[in-house]
Design an enzyme around this catalytic site. Structure first.
Site, PDB file in Angstrom:
ATOM      1  N   CYS A   1     152.268 -76.091  50.821  1.00  0.00           N
ATOM      2  CA  CYS A   1     151.535 -74.960  50.262  1.00  0.00           C
ATOM      3  C   CYS A   1     150.031 -75.221  50.287  1.00  0.00           C
ATOM      4  CB  CYS A   1     152.001 -74.693  48.832  1.00  0.00           C
ATOM      5  SG  CYS A   1     151.078 -73.384  48.032  1.00  0.00           S
TER       6      CYS A   1
ATOM      7  N   CYS B   1     148.143 -74.116  47.052  1.00  0.00           N
ATOM      8  CA  CYS B   1     148.375 -74.991  45.900  1.00  0.00           C
ATOM      9  C   CYS B   1     147.627 -76.315  46.050  1.00  0.00           C
ATOM     10  CB  CYS B   1     149.859 -75.313  45.748  1.00  0.00           C
ATOM     11  SG  CYS B   1     150.968 -73.957  46.113  1.00  0.00           S
ATOM     12  N   ASP B   2     147.616 -76.885  47.246  1.00  0.00           N
ATOM     13  CA  ASP B   2     147.163 -78.273  47.393  1.00  0.00           C
ATOM     14  C   ASP B   2     145.931 -78.479  48.268  1.00  0.00           C
ATOM     15  OD1 ASP B   2     149.347 -79.054  45.860  1.00  0.00           O
ATOM     16  OD2 ASP B   2     150.663 -79.167  47.605  1.00  0.00           O
TER      17      ASP B   2
END
Ligand code: NAP
Length: 343
Positions: free
Chosen positions: A150, A153-154
């Site tokens: 992701c 997200c990261d």
């Protein structure tokens, strides 16, 4: 259409059973759109979702291919869809679905963690998919320590670092482009000499000065120092030449696995596990309708998910009407009408 099926709270085998007309499993774009149309039709519907509503939208920074909304944040669109469904009376009910069973009388039981059971004569199943792992040594070991599925997200954890993206589809290319805002470089490793991604996404990715593509190459191992990812062991599939690439962030986008494991009865699926429907989203199991990414189809977009869901709800409504009128068997998809689009 409002039927007399309010949630009854009946207790059977120490489980509380809630009766509804329709159960929607999942609250991604397909589930939320199904909820909207079920609400507009005044059906007694419950939508069950384990996490926050939005599905893959929550992992998408910017949506630029939804007609009429040129640049809308994924989370913003998810919230708008959830609010819209809520306006018509269907909100997500939190629940981690463990099993979807079919009783002898044709009703479906959707069991969620904790023992609650929802029962209905029809289900619109929109459980989507889960990112597929690459299945190479080091992947599990370094998950969350350099391996990610992701970008939103990261991505920020890899500011100024060399990032690698694996895959050649829309996700790899789109997420790769997004990652250029963080990484000092973004290298995409693809196993062929041609990308699968849509042309518009390819162009955007390839024209970015931070990006590079390594063609005809597969990852054999994700390397690390015991703590974090340090690189990749690569093999060129044409020359068999082996090499190592130094990188700290490895983002894997090699497709999805359909979320079908909780379905406890046989339903026709394609060779990749996606559920086969006819053009009205009917499966070979009467009363079980499918929409969105979990459905066997050529392409998976937000637009196709909401289209599927709209059709599925109207088909489910028709099915319930037929049941009421005593024509239940008519709801099964005629085999010759089913489009079997193996992916
Ligand atoms: P996908 O279209 O299935 O592409 C997966 C990619 O990973 C392919 O390029 C495939 O290579 C490669 N791959 C698969 N297994 C591999 C392995 N073991 N090792 C190396 N490479 C491997 O998956 P996706 O990109 O996640 O997209 C899923 C669906 O969502 C698609 O229908 C897509 O159109 C849609 N989507 C749309 C958007 C958008 O419209 N903006 C964004 C994201 C996703 P090959 O090409 O050689 O098969």
């Amino acid at each position: 259409m409002k039927r007399e099926h309010e949630a009854v709270g009946e207790t059977v085998e120490e489980k509380t059973i809630h009766d509804h007309e329709l159960i929607i499993v999942g609250a991604g774009p397909a589930g939320l759109c199904a909820a909207l149309y079920a609400g507009r039709s005044e059906m007694d519907a419950v939508m069950i979702e384990a996490g926050f509503p939005g599905g893959q939208l929550l992992l998408t920074e910017l949506v630029d291919d939804y007609p009429g909304l040129e640049n809308v944040g994924g989370m913003e669109l998810a919230q708008k869809m959830a609010d819209h469904a809520k306006k018509f009376g269907v909100e997500p009910t939190r629940g981690h679905v463990q099993k979807v069973r079919r009783e002898e009388d044709g009703h479906f039981l959707v069991e969620v963690e904790g023992g609650t059971v929802y029962r209905a004569p029809a289900v619109v199943y929109t459980a989507g998919g889960t990112p597929r792992p690459l299945d190479v040594p080091g992947e599990k070991e370094y998950m969350g320590r350099g391996v990610s599925y992701c970008a939103i997200c990261d991505g920020a954890f890899f500011k100024g670092e060399d990032i690698t993206v694996i895959g050649g589809g829309d996700s790899a290319v789109e997420e790769g482009e997004f990652l250029t805002r963080y990484g000092s470089s973004v290298t995409l490793i693809h196993r062929r000499d041609e990308l699968r991604a849509q042309a518009v996404l390819q162009h955007r990715f390839l024209k970015n000065e931070k990006t590079e593509v390594v063609w005809d190459t597969v990852v054999e191992e994700i390397l690390g120092d015991g703590e974090n990812v340090t690189g990749l062991a690569l093999r060129n599939v044409k020359t068999d030449e082996r090499s190592e690439l130094s990188t700290t962030g490895v983002f894997i986008f090699v497709g999805f696995t359909p979320n079908v494991a909780v379905v406890d009865f046989h339903v026709e699926h394609d060779s990749a596990g996606y559920i086969v429907t006819d053009r009205d989203m009917r499966t070979d199991v009467p009363g079980f309708f499918v929409a969105g990414d979990v459905r066997s189809q050529l392409i998976r977009q937000i637009t196709t998910a909401v289209g599927d869901a709209t059709t599925a709800v109207f088909a489910a409504e028709k099915y319930l009407q037929d049941l009421e009128e005593g024509h239940g068997a008519g709801a099964e998809a005629p085999a010759e009408a089913r489009e079997t689009q193996a992916v």
